[in-house]
Design a protein around this motif. Structure first.
Motif, short mmCIF file in Angstrom:
data_model
loop_
_atom_site.label_atom_id
_atom_site.label_comp_id
_atom_site.label_asym_id
_atom_site.label_seq_id
_atom_site.Cartn_x
_atom_site.Cartn_y
_atom_site.Cartn_z
N VAL A 5 7.77 -49.69 -0.44
CA VAL A 5 7.89 -48.24 -0.27
C VAL A 5 8.50 -47.98 1.10
N PRO A 6 9.73 -47.46 1.15
CA PRO A 6 10.35 -47.19 2.45
C PRO A 6 9.68 -46.00 3.15
N THR A 7 9.83 -45.95 4.47
CA THR A 7 9.33 -44.83 5.26
C THR A 7 10.35 -43.70 5.19
N GLY A 8 9.86 -42.47 5.18
CA GLY A 8 10.76 -41.31 5.17
C GLY A 8 10.27 -40.26 4.19
N GLN A 9 11.18 -39.40 3.78
CA GLN A 9 10.83 -38.38 2.81
C GLN A 9 10.52 -39.03 1.47
N ARG A 11 11.38 -38.10 -1.43
CA ARG A 11 12.58 -38.16 -2.29
C ARG A 11 13.36 -39.44 -2.03
N ASP A 12 13.40 -39.90 -0.77
CA ASP A 12 14.09 -41.15 -0.45
C ASP A 12 13.35 -42.35 -1.03
N CYS A 13 12.02 -42.28 -1.05
CA CYS A 13 11.22 -43.37 -1.62
C CYS A 13 11.41 -43.48 -3.12
N VAL A 14 11.50 -42.33 -3.78
CA VAL A 14 11.68 -42.33 -5.24
C VAL A 14 13.09 -42.81 -5.60
N ALA A 15 14.08 -42.39 -4.85
CA ALA A 15 15.47 -42.72 -5.16
C ALA A 15 15.88 -44.11 -4.70
N ALA A 20 19.08 -40.33 -2.05
CA ALA A 20 18.35 -39.29 -2.79
C ALA A 20 19.28 -38.18 -3.27
N ALA A 21 20.38 -37.96 -2.56
CA ALA A 21 21.34 -36.91 -2.94
C ALA A 21 21.97 -37.14 -4.31
N GLU A 22 21.87 -38.36 -4.83
CA GLU A 22 22.42 -38.66 -6.15
C GLU A 22 21.56 -38.11 -7.29
N PHE A 23 20.36 -37.62 -6.97
CA PHE A 23 19.44 -37.13 -7.99
C PHE A 23 19.04 -35.69 -7.68
N THR A 24 18.86 -34.92 -8.73
CA THR A 24 18.39 -33.54 -8.56
C THR A 24 16.89 -33.54 -8.34
N THR A 41 4.71 -34.12 -6.62
CA THR A 41 5.99 -33.44 -6.88
C THR A 41 6.32 -32.36 -5.86
N GLY A 42 5.36 -31.73 -5.27
CA GLY A 42 5.62 -30.70 -4.26
C GLY A 42 5.85 -31.27 -2.87
N LEU A 43 5.83 -32.58 -2.74
CA LEU A 43 5.95 -33.23 -1.44
C LEU A 43 7.27 -33.99 -1.26
N LEU A 44 8.27 -33.70 -2.08
CA LEU A 44 9.53 -34.44 -2.03
C LEU A 44 10.18 -34.45 -0.64
N ASP A 45 10.05 -33.35 0.10
CA ASP A 45 10.70 -33.25 1.41
C ASP A 45 9.80 -33.66 2.57
N LYS A 46 8.59 -34.09 2.25
CA LYS A 46 7.64 -34.45 3.31
C LYS A 46 7.93 -35.86 3.82
N PRO A 47 8.22 -35.98 5.13
CA PRO A 47 8.37 -37.31 5.71
C PRO A 47 6.99 -37.90 5.96
N HIS A 48 6.83 -39.16 5.65
CA HIS A 48 5.52 -39.79 5.77
C HIS A 48 5.70 -41.29 5.72
N ARG A 49 4.70 -42.00 6.15
CA ARG A 49 4.68 -43.45 5.95
C ARG A 49 3.97 -43.66 4.61
N TRP A 50 4.69 -43.48 3.54
CA TRP A 50 4.14 -43.46 2.20
C TRP A 50 3.45 -44.77 1.83
N GLU A 51 3.87 -45.88 2.41
CA GLU A 51 3.23 -47.16 2.10
C GLU A 51 1.77 -47.16 2.55
#
Length: 124
Positions: A5-9, A11-15, A20-24, A41-51
Motif C-alpha cells: 500500500v503506497p503512502t499518499g491519497q 485514490r493513488d493507493c487504489v489506482a 489515479a488520473a486515469e480513473f474516474t 469511498t469518501g476518503l479518496l482525496d485524504k492523504p494518509h499512511r494507509w499501510e
C-alpha cells in the motif's frame, strides 16, 4: 503475504501502479465498494499512511480493488485468508453480473501448509 500500500491519497493507493488520473471517481468508488471497502469511498482525496491505517484484510481487499480497475487476464492470490477468499468471491460475482465473466478458482494443493492460493481470471 502482505499487500503493498503506497503512502499518499487513497485514490493513488487504489489506482497503483497507474496514475489515479486515469480513473474516474466513480470507477475508484465502485472498485472499493465491490470489495467491501465502502467506508473508504469518501476518503479518496485524504492523504494518509494507509499501510498503517488499514488492517491486513483491508490491504488485501484494496489490492483486489486494484485488480478490478486494471482488469488483468490473471490475478493470483497466494496465502489468502478466508476473509480475502470471501471478498474475492463476492466481488467476482458482482463483476460477472455487470460486465465481465470472472471465474474464481480455489486450488486444492498448496506449496505451504495452511495457505489458500486463489486464481481469478477475467475474460471478455
Amino acid at each position: 503475504a502482505r499487500a503493498y500500500v503506497p503512502t499518499g491519497q487513497l485514490r493513488d493507493c487504489v489506482a497503483y501502479p497507474r496514475p489515479a488520473a486515469e480513473f474516474t471517481d466513480a470507477e475508484l468508488t465502485a472498485a472499493l465498494e465491490a470489495v467491501g471497502l465502502s467506508r473508504l469511498t469518501g476518503l479518496l482525496d485524504k492523504p494518509h499512511r494507509w499501510e498503517r491505517h488499514l488492517s491486513e484484510n483491508e490491504k488485501h481487499c484494496l489490492a483486489f480493488a486494484r485488480a478490478l480497475l486494471h482488469r488483468p487476464d490473471w490475478v493470483v492470490i497466494d496465502d489468502a485468508s478466508p476473509r480475502t477468499v470471501t471478498v474475492c468471491a463476492a466481488a467476482a460475482g458482482r463483476i460477472d453480473t455487470v460486465t465481465d465473466r470472472v471465474e474464481l478458482t480455489s486450488t486444492v494443493t498448496s506449496a505451504r501448509a495452511g495457505s489458500n492460493p486463489v486464481a481469478v481470471t477475467t475474460t471478455s
